[in-house]
Structure formats: structure tokens, C-alpha cells
Write an enzyme that holds these catalytic residues in place. Structure first.
Site, PDB file in Angstrom:
ATOM      1  N   HIS A  69       0.886  -1.162   0.000  1.00 48.04           N
ATOM      2  CA  HIS A  69       0.000   0.000   0.000  1.00 48.04           C
ATOM      3  C   HIS A  69       0.926   1.214   0.000  1.00 48.04           C
ATOM      4  O   HIS A  69       1.360   1.692   1.052  1.00 48.04           O
ATOM      5  CB  HIS A  69      -0.909  -0.028   1.232  1.00 48.04           C
ATOM      6  CG  HIS A  69      -1.875   1.106   1.279  1.00 48.04           C
ATOM      7  ND1 HIS A  69      -2.954   1.203   0.444  1.00 48.04           N
ATOM      8  CD2 HIS A  69      -1.910   2.212   2.051  1.00 48.04           C
ATOM      9  CE1 HIS A  69      -3.617   2.304   0.706  1.00 48.04           C
ATOM     10  NE2 HIS A  69      -3.004   2.943   1.676  1.00 48.04           N
ATOM     11  N   SER A 104      -3.358   4.965   5.242  1.00 47.13           N
ATOM     12  CA  SER A 104      -4.385   5.628   4.455  1.00 47.13           C
ATOM     13  C   SER A 104      -4.603   7.036   4.994  1.00 47.13           C
ATOM     14  O   SER A 104      -4.738   7.232   6.207  1.00 47.13           O
ATOM     15  CB  SER A 104      -5.684   4.817   4.538  1.00 47.13           C
ATOM     16  OG  SER A 104      -6.680   5.427   3.763  1.00 47.13           O
ATOM     17  N   GLY A 105      -4.599   8.019   4.122  1.00 48.18           N
ATOM     18  CA  GLY A 105      -4.797   9.401   4.528  1.00 48.18           C
ATOM     19  C   GLY A 105      -3.523  10.130   4.939  1.00 48.18           C
ATOM     20  O   GLY A 105      -3.574  11.309   5.292  1.00 48.18           O
ATOM     21  N   GLY A 112      -1.076  11.048   3.058  1.00 44.42           N
ATOM     22  CA  GLY A 112      -0.644  12.022   2.061  1.00 44.42           C
ATOM     23  C   GLY A 112       0.234  11.445   0.964  1.00 44.42           C
ATOM     24  O   GLY A 112       0.931  12.186   0.279  1.00 44.42           O
ATOM     25  N   LYS A 113       0.187  10.135   0.770  1.00 44.56           N
ATOM     26  CA  LYS A 113       1.010   9.491  -0.263  1.00 44.56           C
ATOM     27  C   LYS A 113       0.683  10.031  -1.647  1.00 44.56           C
ATOM     28  O   LYS A 113       1.583  10.432  -2.392  1.00 44.56           O
ATOM     29  CB  LYS A 113       0.820   7.969  -0.227  1.00 44.56           C
ATOM     30  CG  LYS A 113       1.286   7.311   1.049  1.00 44.56           C
ATOM     31  CD  LYS A 113       1.046   5.812   1.050  1.00 44.56           C
ATOM     32  CE  LYS A 113      -0.402   5.410   0.915  1.00 44.56           C
ATOM     33  NZ  LYS A 113      -1.269   5.817   2.018  1.00 44.56           N
ATOM     34  N   ASP A 116      -1.324   4.052  -4.742  1.00 45.27           N
ATOM     35  CA  ASP A 116      -2.099   3.223  -3.827  1.00 45.27           C
ATOM     36  C   ASP A 116      -1.598   1.784  -3.703  1.00 45.27           C
ATOM     37  O   ASP A 116      -1.444   1.294  -2.605  1.00 45.27           O
ATOM     38  CB  ASP A 116      -3.581   3.231  -4.198  1.00 45.27           C
ATOM     39  CG  ASP A 116      -4.435   2.680  -3.069  1.00 45.27           C
ATOM     40  OD1 ASP A 116      -4.195   3.048  -1.903  1.00 45.27           O
ATOM     41  OD2 ASP A 116      -5.329   1.871  -3.354  1.00 45.27           O
ATOM     42  N   GLU A 147      -5.267   9.099  -7.354  1.00 45.51           N
ATOM     43  CA  GLU A 147      -6.380   9.722  -6.646  1.00 45.51           C
ATOM     44  C   GLU A 147      -5.972  11.095  -6.130  1.00 45.51           C
ATOM     45  O   GLU A 147      -4.908  11.253  -5.530  1.00 45.51           O
ATOM     46  CB  GLU A 147      -6.816   8.866  -5.457  1.00 45.51           C
ATOM     47  CG  GLU A 147      -7.977   9.479  -4.709  1.00 45.51           C
ATOM     48  CD  GLU A 147      -8.398   8.699  -3.479  1.00 45.51           C
ATOM     49  OE1 GLU A 147      -9.399   9.101  -2.871  1.00 45.51           O
ATOM     50  OE2 GLU A 147      -7.741   7.711  -3.126  1.00 45.51           O
ATOM     51  N   ARG A 189      17.409  17.125  12.119  1.00 47.65           N
ATOM     52  CA  ARG A 189      17.494  17.952  10.922  1.00 47.65           C
ATOM     53  C   ARG A 189      18.074  17.179   9.741  1.00 47.65           C
ATOM     54  O   ARG A 189      17.659  17.354   8.598  1.00 47.65           O
ATOM     55  CB  ARG A 189      18.346  19.176  11.231  1.00 47.65           C
ATOM     56  CG  ARG A 189      18.347  20.192  10.154  1.00 47.65           C
ATOM     57  CD  ARG A 189      19.023  21.430  10.644  1.00 47.65           C
ATOM     58  NE  ARG A 189      19.237  22.313   9.517  1.00 47.65           N
ATOM     59  CZ  ARG A 189      19.810  23.477   9.601  1.00 47.65           C
ATOM     60  NH1 ARG A 189      20.231  23.895  10.769  1.00 47.65           N
ATOM     61  NH2 ARG A 189      19.970  24.210   8.537  1.00 47.65           N
TER      62      ARG A 189
END
Length: 140
Positions: free
Chosen positions: A7, A24-25, A27-28, A46, A70, A100
């Protein structure tokens, strides 16, 4: 030939690709779209299929989703894409950077190892990832 489906999203720039990991969610797809806006080309969104060849990891799109990405709020969009690309690094959006200049972890898949970085600092991380794909890390 053995493959593994993750995924994840993946984009390439000049034959080097970044594998974008995260829940999921996370920001890929958004990061992939940002990289594409800077000139990268979609490999997969996805579901990314990974396979090993000659000591390197290559990514392709899962069946029936090549050329699709998507965009939240807009739906599924068509995009130029490449069939396959060699993975140069992976970025885990669920792992926030605490330093950093973090040292990458190893991401082992299909018997090969690639550098795995945490989510870089800042709102706009796409330029830094693109520069890594262009020129690689400094050895200094």
C-alpha cells in the site's frame, strides 16, 4: 519471479524512483502529485508492486490502475506514467523526522535494501525528494 504488493505510491524522475509509504490518509498521493508537478512521472498510486532484478528493487503499478492517481476532492485522475522504475529511496510519511539530517534506516524488500527516510521537515518536501532523485545523497 517473486513480487510483493505494498500500500504505497511511487513516482520516478530520470529512471530513479521514490517509494512513498504511509497509512491511508497520510498524504502518499498528495506527495506523488506534488512531485509530478515538479516533473516526476507516476509509476503507481495506492498499490505498488515490487520485484527484485540484479540486486535492485523495481516498482510497477498493480493491474488495472496504471496511469491513475487519486486526488482527494477531485477523484481519480489520469496521468502519464512509466511501466517500471528502479527504487532509489523510500519515504515513510508515518515516521516524522526528529533530526534535521536524519540517517536513513534500511528498508528490506525482496532480498534487497534501499534507504528509508522519515517524513522530511516542512510543508513542501517534494523539492528535497526530487533533488535526491536527481543527484543522490552527499557522501561528505
Amino acid at each position: 519471479m517473486s513480487t510483493e504488493t505494498l500500500h504505497a505510491s511511487c513516482v520516478a524522475y530520470q529512471a530513479r524512483a521514490v517509494l512513498i509509504l504511509g497509512k491511508s490518509g497520510a498524504g502518499k498521493s498528495q506527495l506523488a502529485l506534488e512531485l509530478m508537478a515538479y516533473g516526476a512521472t507516476l509509476v503507481a498510486d495506492d498499490r505498488t508492486v515490487l520485484s527484485a532484478h540484479d540486486g535492485a528493487i523495481y516498482a510497477t503499478a498493480a493491474p488495472n490502475i496504471d496511469g491513475l492517481i487519486e486526488a482527494r476532492g477531485l477523484g481519480v485522475l489520469c496521468a502519464d506514467f512509466v511501466q517500471s522504475a528502479r527504487i532509489a529511496l523510500a519515504v515513510d510519511l508515518d515516521w516524522p523526522a526528529t533530526d534535521r539530517s536524519p540517517k536513513p534506516d534500511d528498508f528490506a524488500v525482496q532480498g534487497c535494501v534501499i534507504p528509508l527516510f522519515p517524513r522530511p521537515y516542512g510543508e513542501t518536501v517534494a523539492p528535497a525528494i526530487l533533488q535526491y532523485l536527481r543527484a543522490g545523497p552527499s557522501s561528505r
